[in-house]
Design a protein around this motif. Structure first.
Motif, PDB file in Angstrom:
ATOM      1  N   GLY A  29       4.381  76.373  73.656  1.00  0.00           N
ATOM      2  CA  GLY A  29       3.246  76.897  72.910  1.00  0.00           C
ATOM      3  C   GLY A  29       2.748  78.199  73.479  1.00  0.00           C
ATOM      4  N   LEU A  30       2.703  78.300  74.802  1.00  0.00           N
ATOM      5  CA  LEU A  30       2.260  79.540  75.450  1.00  0.00           C
ATOM      6  C   LEU A  30       3.209  80.691  75.153  1.00  0.00           C
ATOM      7  CD1 LEU A  30       1.139  78.110  78.902  1.00  0.00           C
ATOM      8  CD2 LEU A  30      -0.345  79.188  77.192  1.00  0.00           C
ATOM      9  N   TRP A  37       9.414  73.138  65.908  1.00  0.00           N
ATOM     10  CA  TRP A  37      10.533  72.220  66.075  1.00  0.00           C
ATOM     11  C   TRP A  37      10.343  71.302  67.280  1.00  0.00           C
ATOM     12  CZ3 TRP A  37      13.183  71.430  62.003  1.00  0.00           C
ATOM     13  CH2 TRP A  37      13.344  72.464  61.073  1.00  0.00           C
ATOM     14  N   VAL A  38       9.788  71.848  68.355  1.00  0.00           N
ATOM     15  CA  VAL A  38       9.529  71.032  69.547  1.00  0.00           C
ATOM     16  C   VAL A  38       8.518  69.936  69.219  1.00  0.00           C
ATOM     17  CG1 VAL A  38       8.457  71.077  71.835  1.00  0.00           C
ATOM     18  CG2 VAL A  38      10.176  72.778  71.240  1.00  0.00           C
ATOM     19  N   CYS A  39       7.416  70.316  68.562  1.00  0.00           N
ATOM     20  CA  CYS A  39       6.386  69.334  68.202  1.00  0.00           C
ATOM     21  C   CYS A  39       6.926  68.296  67.229  1.00  0.00           C
ATOM     22  CB  CYS A  39       5.175  70.041  67.600  1.00  0.00           C
ATOM     23  SG  CYS A  39       4.299  71.124  68.741  1.00  0.00           S
ATOM     24  N   LYS A 110      19.278  75.297  72.489  1.00  0.00           N
ATOM     25  CA  LYS A 110      18.988  74.977  73.888  1.00  0.00           C
ATOM     26  C   LYS A 110      17.613  74.329  74.010  1.00  0.00           C
ATOM     27  CE  LYS A 110      18.423  77.025  78.463  1.00  0.00           C
ATOM     28  NZ  LYS A 110      18.417  78.286  79.234  1.00  0.00           N
ATOM     29  N   THR A 111      16.630  74.877  73.292  1.00  0.00           N
ATOM     30  CA  THR A 111      15.273  74.337  73.333  1.00  0.00           C
ATOM     31  C   THR A 111      15.240  72.908  72.816  1.00  0.00           C
ATOM     32  OG1 THR A 111      14.356  76.561  73.029  1.00  0.00           O
ATOM     33  CG2 THR A 111      12.909  74.700  72.540  1.00  0.00           C
ATOM     34  N   ILE A 112      15.958  72.651  71.722  1.00  0.00           N
ATOM     35  CA  ILE A 112      15.996  71.304  71.155  1.00  0.00           C
ATOM     36  C   ILE A 112      16.649  70.326  72.125  1.00  0.00           C
ATOM     37  CG2 ILE A 112      17.125  69.891  69.371  1.00  0.00           C
ATOM     38  CD1 ILE A 112      16.516  72.161  67.394  1.00  0.00           C
ATOM     39  N   SER A 155       0.339  60.472  67.880  1.00  0.00           N
ATOM     40  CA  SER A 155       1.364  61.318  68.505  1.00  0.00           C
ATOM     41  C   SER A 155       1.543  62.616  67.737  1.00  0.00           C
ATOM     42  CB  SER A 155       2.703  60.572  68.556  1.00  0.00           C
ATOM     43  OG  SER A 155       2.638  59.496  69.443  1.00  0.00           O
ATOM     44  N   LEU A 156       1.643  62.516  66.430  1.00  0.00           N
ATOM     45  CA  LEU A 156       1.836  63.700  65.586  1.00  0.00           C
ATOM     46  C   LEU A 156       0.697  64.704  65.787  1.00  0.00           C
ATOM     47  CD1 LEU A 156       3.529  64.937  63.156  1.00  0.00           C
ATOM     48  CD2 LEU A 156       1.790  63.909  61.694  1.00  0.00           C
ATOM     49  N   LEU A 157      -0.533  64.230  65.700  1.00  0.00           N
ATOM     50  CA  LEU A 157      -1.679  65.117  65.851  1.00  0.00           C
ATOM     51  C   LEU A 157      -1.753  65.723  67.250  1.00  0.00           C
ATOM     52  CD1 LEU A 157      -4.462  63.134  63.937  1.00  0.00           C
ATOM     53  CD2 LEU A 157      -3.248  65.189  63.188  1.00  0.00           C
ATOM     54  N   PHE A 158      -1.478  64.914  68.271  1.00  0.00           N
ATOM     55  CA  PHE A 158      -1.570  65.415  69.637  1.00  0.00           C
ATOM     56  C   PHE A 158      -0.522  66.485  69.918  1.00  0.00           C
ATOM     57  CE2 PHE A 158      -0.234  65.423  74.053  1.00  0.00           C
ATOM     58  CZ  PHE A 158      -1.428  65.727  74.678  1.00  0.00           C
ATOM     59  N   PHE A 159       0.737  66.220  69.563  1.00  0.00           N
ATOM     60  CA  PHE A 159       1.800  67.172  69.866  1.00  0.00           C
ATOM     61  C   PHE A 159       1.564  68.517  69.183  1.00  0.00           C
ATOM     62  CE2 PHE A 159       4.685  63.350  70.649  1.00  0.00           C
ATOM     63  CZ  PHE A 159       4.594  63.481  72.025  1.00  0.00           C
ATOM     64  N   PHE A 160       1.184  68.491  67.908  1.00  0.00           N
ATOM     65  CA  PHE A 160       0.967  69.752  67.202  1.00  0.00           C
ATOM     66  C   PHE A 160      -0.290  70.467  67.704  1.00  0.00           C
ATOM     67  CE2 PHE A 160       4.253  68.270  64.370  1.00  0.00           C
ATOM     68  CZ  PHE A 160       4.862  69.453  63.961  1.00  0.00           C
ATOM     69  N   SER A 161      -1.317  69.708  68.079  1.00  0.00           N
ATOM     70  CA  SER A 161      -2.524  70.323  68.640  1.00  0.00           C
ATOM     71  C   SER A 161      -2.213  70.986  69.977  1.00  0.00           C
ATOM     72  CB  SER A 161      -3.622  69.270  68.832  1.00  0.00           C
ATOM     73  OG  SER A 161      -4.019  68.731  67.599  1.00  0.00           O
ATOM     74  N   LEU A 162      -1.427  70.311  70.811  1.00  0.00           N
ATOM     75  CA  LEU A 162      -1.059  70.869  72.108  1.00  0.00           C
ATOM     76  C   LEU A 162      -0.179  72.106  71.947  1.00  0.00           C
ATOM     77  CD1 LEU A 162      -1.042  70.637  75.215  1.00  0.00           C
ATOM     78  CD2 LEU A 162       0.951  69.135  74.992  1.00  0.00           C
ATOM     79  N   GLY A 163       0.829  72.008  71.084  1.00  0.00           N
ATOM     80  CA  GLY A 163       1.759  73.119  70.896  1.00  0.00           C
ATOM     81  C   GLY A 163       1.098  74.372  70.350  1.00  0.00           C
ATOM     82  N   TYR A 164       0.299  74.203  69.300  1.00  0.00           N
ATOM     83  CA  TYR A 164      -0.318  75.368  68.683  1.00  0.00           C
ATOM     84  C   TYR A 164      -1.636  75.747  69.355  1.00  0.00           C
ATOM     85  CZ  TYR A 164       3.252  75.444  65.118  1.00  0.00           C
ATOM     86  OH  TYR A 164       4.463  75.552  64.474  1.00  0.00           O
ATOM     87  N   GLY A 165      -2.313  74.786  69.978  1.00  0.00           N
ATOM     88  CA  GLY A 165      -3.547  75.081  70.700  1.00  0.00           C
ATOM     89  C   GLY A 165      -3.300  75.871  71.971  1.00  0.00           C
ATOM     90  N   ALA A 166      -2.095  75.782  72.494  1.00  0.00           N
ATOM     91  CA  ALA A 166      -1.764  76.511  73.726  1.00  0.00           C
ATOM     92  C   ALA A 166      -1.923  78.016  73.547  1.00  0.00           C
ATOM     93  CB  ALA A 166      -0.324  76.184  74.147  1.00  0.00           C
ATOM     94  N   ARG A 167      -1.837  78.486  72.311  1.00  0.00           N
ATOM     95  CA  ARG A 167      -1.956  79.929  72.063  1.00  0.00           C
ATOM     96  C   ARG A 167      -3.327  80.463  72.470  1.00  0.00           C
ATOM     97  NH1 ARG A 167       1.242  80.895  66.339  1.00  0.00           N
ATOM     98  NH2 ARG A 167       3.204  80.026  67.060  1.00  0.00           N
TER      99      ARG A 167
END
Length: 198
Positions: A29-30, A37-39, A110-112, A155-167
């Motif tokens: 996310g950073l 795709w990661v989320c 590679k990321t996947i 899980s869905l909400l947390f992963f996407f919040s973490l991934g996009y919130g990291a910005r």
């Protein structure tokens, strides 16, 4: 308490701890690199494991010492190796958001693969989803589907919040020192988890 809400709260409480998978999502996310795709992979993987646990696999796995040991040691080896890579990165101290934009970004493939390894080689994921969530779901007979949906939604909400919130933290991570601290912290988390599994 409804089964859906109970599943949501349990899953959220288990996933909030910053482990190796969450640290990887935070890093992606950073860097703003392959975040969707990661989320998505993490959310689908969690939902799959939660579904298997709720369906009763937790009972089978808890009776198989061989598989628990195999999962534990493979996960410990992976976490130790990746923790070492974080310490090496911290020692080099050359990472920053500007540097990462200049360097060749990691390929999606590679990321996947790394994301799948963090998810499927992490013994804590199995303990949390298959055993713990699976066993707690038995308290809601006939409502397993609702429990599964609630846990998967968390899980869905947390992963996407973490991934996009990291910005929101990107200005901080334009400095190499912040990346060093993140690398050291991530390495320590991974090694502590690996040691707890041995």
């Amino acid at each position: 308490m409804s089964a859906l809400f109970a599943g949501f709260l349990l899953s959220l409480s288990l996933i909030l701890a910053i482990g190796s998978q969450n640290a990887f999502i935070l890093r992606q996310g950073l860097k703003a690199e392959h975040v969707f795709w990661v989320c998505l992979i993490c959310a689908i993987s969690d939902a799959t494991l939660i579904g298997i646990g709720v369906a009763g696999f937790s009972v089978v796995l808890s009776q198989s010492g061989f598989w628990l040991a195999t999962i534990r040691y493979a996960g410990a080896a992976f976490l130790f190796f990746y923790g070492l890579m974080n310490f090496i990165s911290a020692l080099k101290g050359q990472s920053s958001l500007n540097a990462s934009q200049i360097n060749t970004p990691s390929s999606l493939k590679k990321t996947i693969l790394i994301c799948l390894a963090f998810t499927w080689l992490n013994p804590h994921v199995y303990l949390d989803t298959l055993l713990l969530i699976g066993s707690v779901s038995t308290r809601y007979p006939g409502k397993g589907l609702n429990f599964f949906l609630g846990a998967s939604l968390a899980s869905l909400l947390f992963f996407f919040s973490l991934g996009y919130g990291a910005r929101l933290l990107q200005p901080l991570f334009k400095r190499a020192r912040a990346w060093q601290i993140l690398d050291i912290g991530t390495g320590m988390i991974m090694w502590s988890i690996a040691l707890s599994l041995i």
